[in-house]
Design a protein around this motif. Structure first.
Motif, PDB file in Angstrom:
ATOM      1  N   ASN A   1      33.658  44.785  49.550  1.00  9.25           N
ATOM      2  CA  ASN A   1      34.992  44.288  49.228  1.00  9.25           C
ATOM      3  C   ASN A   1      35.719  43.892  50.505  1.00  9.25           C
ATOM      4  O   ASN A   1      35.099  43.768  51.558  1.00  9.25           O
ATOM      5  CB  ASN A   1      35.783  45.315  48.408  1.00  9.25           C
TER       6      ASN A   1
ATOM      7  N   MET B   1      31.925  42.679  45.154  1.00 10.79           N
ATOM      8  CA  MET B   1      30.690  42.976  44.442  1.00 10.79           C
ATOM      9  C   MET B   1      30.234  44.388  44.758  1.00 10.79           C
ATOM     10  O   MET B   1      30.795  45.062  45.635  1.00 10.79           O
ATOM     11  CB  MET B   1      29.595  41.981  44.812  1.00 10.79           C
TER      12      MET B   1
ATOM     13  N   HIS C   1      38.665  49.714  36.489  1.00  8.70           N
ATOM     14  CA  HIS C   1      39.056  48.921  37.658  1.00  8.70           C
ATOM     15  C   HIS C   1      40.423  48.323  37.326  1.00  8.70           C
ATOM     16  O   HIS C   1      40.511  47.385  36.525  1.00  8.70           O
ATOM     17  CB  HIS C   1      38.037  47.813  37.942  1.00  8.70           C
TER      18      HIS C   1
ATOM     19  N   THR D   1      38.252  42.299  36.323  1.00  7.64           N
ATOM     20  CA  THR D   1      37.182  42.218  35.331  1.00  7.64           C
ATOM     21  C   THR D   1      35.859  42.343  36.086  1.00  7.64           C
ATOM     22  O   THR D   1      35.734  41.903  37.226  1.00  7.64           O
ATOM     23  CB  THR D   1      37.250  40.877  34.593  1.00  7.64           C
ATOM     24  N   GLU D   2      34.865  42.952  35.421  1.00  9.14           N
ATOM     25  CA  GLU D   2      33.555  43.150  36.051  1.00  9.14           C
ATOM     26  C   GLU D   2      32.470  42.490  35.212  1.00  9.14           C
ATOM     27  O   GLU D   2      32.475  42.585  33.978  1.00  9.14           O
ATOM     28  CB  GLU D   2      33.263  44.643  36.174  1.00  9.14           C
TER      29      GLU D   2
ATOM     30  N   LEU E   1      28.256  42.564  35.103  1.00  8.29           N
ATOM     31  CA  LEU E   1      27.162  43.379  35.630  1.00  8.29           C
ATOM     32  C   LEU E   1      25.824  42.816  35.177  1.00  8.29           C
ATOM     33  O   LEU E   1      25.654  42.473  33.999  1.00  8.29           O
ATOM     34  CB  LEU E   1      27.342  44.823  35.166  1.00  8.29           C
TER      35      LEU E   1
ATOM     36  N   GLU F   1      39.084  43.634  32.360  1.00  8.54           N
ATOM     37  CA  GLU F   1      39.951  44.251  33.372  1.00  8.54           C
ATOM     38  C   GLU F   1      40.720  45.453  32.830  1.00  8.54           C
ATOM     39  O   GLU F   1      41.331  45.396  31.757  1.00  8.54           O
ATOM     40  CB  GLU F   1      40.948  43.213  33.898  1.00  8.54           C
TER      41      GLU F   1
ATOM     42  N   ALA G   1      26.981  44.167  40.416  1.00  4.74           N
ATOM     43  CA  ALA G   1      28.224  43.855  39.717  1.00  4.74           C
ATOM     44  C   ALA G   1      29.077  42.930  40.568  1.00  4.74           C
ATOM     45  O   ALA G   1      29.125  43.068  41.796  1.00  4.74           O
ATOM     46  CB  ALA G   1      28.999  45.129  39.413  1.00  4.74           C
TER      47      ALA G   1
ATOM     48  N   LEU H   1      33.144  41.445  40.777  1.00  3.43           N
ATOM     49  CA  LEU H   1      34.480  41.808  40.303  1.00  3.43           C
ATOM     50  C   LEU H   1      35.489  40.750  40.735  1.00  3.43           C
ATOM     51  O   LEU H   1      35.385  40.179  41.816  1.00  3.43           O
ATOM     52  CB  LEU H   1      34.888  43.181  40.847  1.00  3.43           C
ATOM     53  N   SER H   2      36.487  40.519  39.885  1.00  2.93           N
ATOM     54  CA  SER H   2      37.434  39.428  40.102  1.00  2.93           C
ATOM     55  C   SER H   2      38.631  39.848  40.950  1.00  2.93           C
ATOM     56  O   SER H   2      39.771  39.483  40.662  1.00  2.93           O
ATOM     57  CB  SER H   2      37.924  38.887  38.753  1.00  2.93           C
TER      58      SER H   2
ATOM     59  N   ALA I   1      39.137  45.782  43.879  1.00  6.23           N
ATOM     60  CA  ALA I   1      39.327  46.048  42.452  1.00  6.23           C
ATOM     61  C   ALA I   1      39.911  47.417  42.157  1.00  6.23           C
ATOM     62  O   ALA I   1      40.585  47.616  41.155  1.00  6.23           O
ATOM     63  CB  ALA I   1      37.990  45.900  41.722  1.00  6.23           C
TER      64      ALA I   1
END
Length: 230
Positions: A84, A98, A114, A118-119, A121, A159, A178, A180-181, A185
């Motif tokens: 991150n 990620m 989180h 949103t994740e 995977l 999310e 994964a 993540l947005s 996160a």
């Protein structure tokens, strides 16, 4: 249509667009904003390093994500290796991060959320039983959505919703990647947060919330709650 009605309609549309704009991330105003973690400035994220001091290493990390990670040090039997904004700094303001997640046989990445992402995977090795729970619905139901994933399969966790992954195999580890947005996160592991907070949540609150006696709460709070995120 009368002018007053047209004006009211346009006002409503402008208000709707403005509300949507305020609840989304702003668009980037430059190519990148490498995090300057030594800056004394405090903002929601990190300030930008001077572009003349930026180089390729700011966007690079030797993470060795192709290597199995140690799952023996976690009670959950899993290891979440995060990529991150803390590493590499070039992720600052880009809205993504990620993780590689390793699962020992019959172990899990326990229920967590989180709050800022949103994740999505993807399973690289083995299989996983995954799921998430909806927020409170009008019928007072928290609906559970689950799926068994095999190598190459993909699942999405919306999310902020509580979700989990479990390796059902008795003898084979599992691995997932994964995305993540969010650049950061956040992760709230439910049991850790409720029973391992510092200072502890009072027994009076927890006994009523979980409808159990104080002895059960004291036992849960005495467990060694840990973070499986590295």
């Amino acid at each position: 249509m009368a002018f007053s009605k047209i004006f009211l309609l346009l006002t409503a549309i402008v208000g709707l667009v403005a509300s949507q704009a305020m609840t989304s991330d702003p668009s980037a105003l430059q190519d990148f904003c490498v995090a300057d973690k030594d800056s004394p400035m405090r903002v929601n994220g990190f300030p930008c390093k001077d572009v003349k001091d930026v180089n390729g290493d700011d966007f690079f990390l030797a993470a060795n994500l192709d290597k199995p990670m140690d799952t023996t040090k976690s009670k959950a039997g899993s290891n979440v290796t995060l990529i991150n904004v803390m590493k590499p700094a070039g992720l600052n303001t880009l809205g993504i991060s990620m993780a590689r997640i390793d699962y020992a046989p019959k172990r899990q990445n326990p229920p967590h959320t989180h709050p800022r992402a949103t994740e999505i995977l993807a399973v690289l090795e083995g299989s996983l039983y995954v799921g998430f729970v909806t927020s409170n619905q009008a019928n007072r139901e928290n609906k559970l959505f689950t799926k068994t994933l095999n190598k190459g399969d993909v699942f999405v966790f919306p999310e902020g919703l509580i979700h989990f992954q479990y390796n059902p195999s008795y003898d084979k580890p599992a691995v997932a990647i994964a995305a993540l947005s969010s650049q950061n996160a956040g992760a709230i592991t439910i049991a850790n947060a409720v029973f391992g907070s510092n200072p502890p949540i009072s027994d009076g609150v927890l006994t009523k919330a979980f409808q159990v006696d104080k002895k059960a709460i004291d036992w849960l709070q005495a467990q060694f709650w840990e973070n499986n995120h590295n």
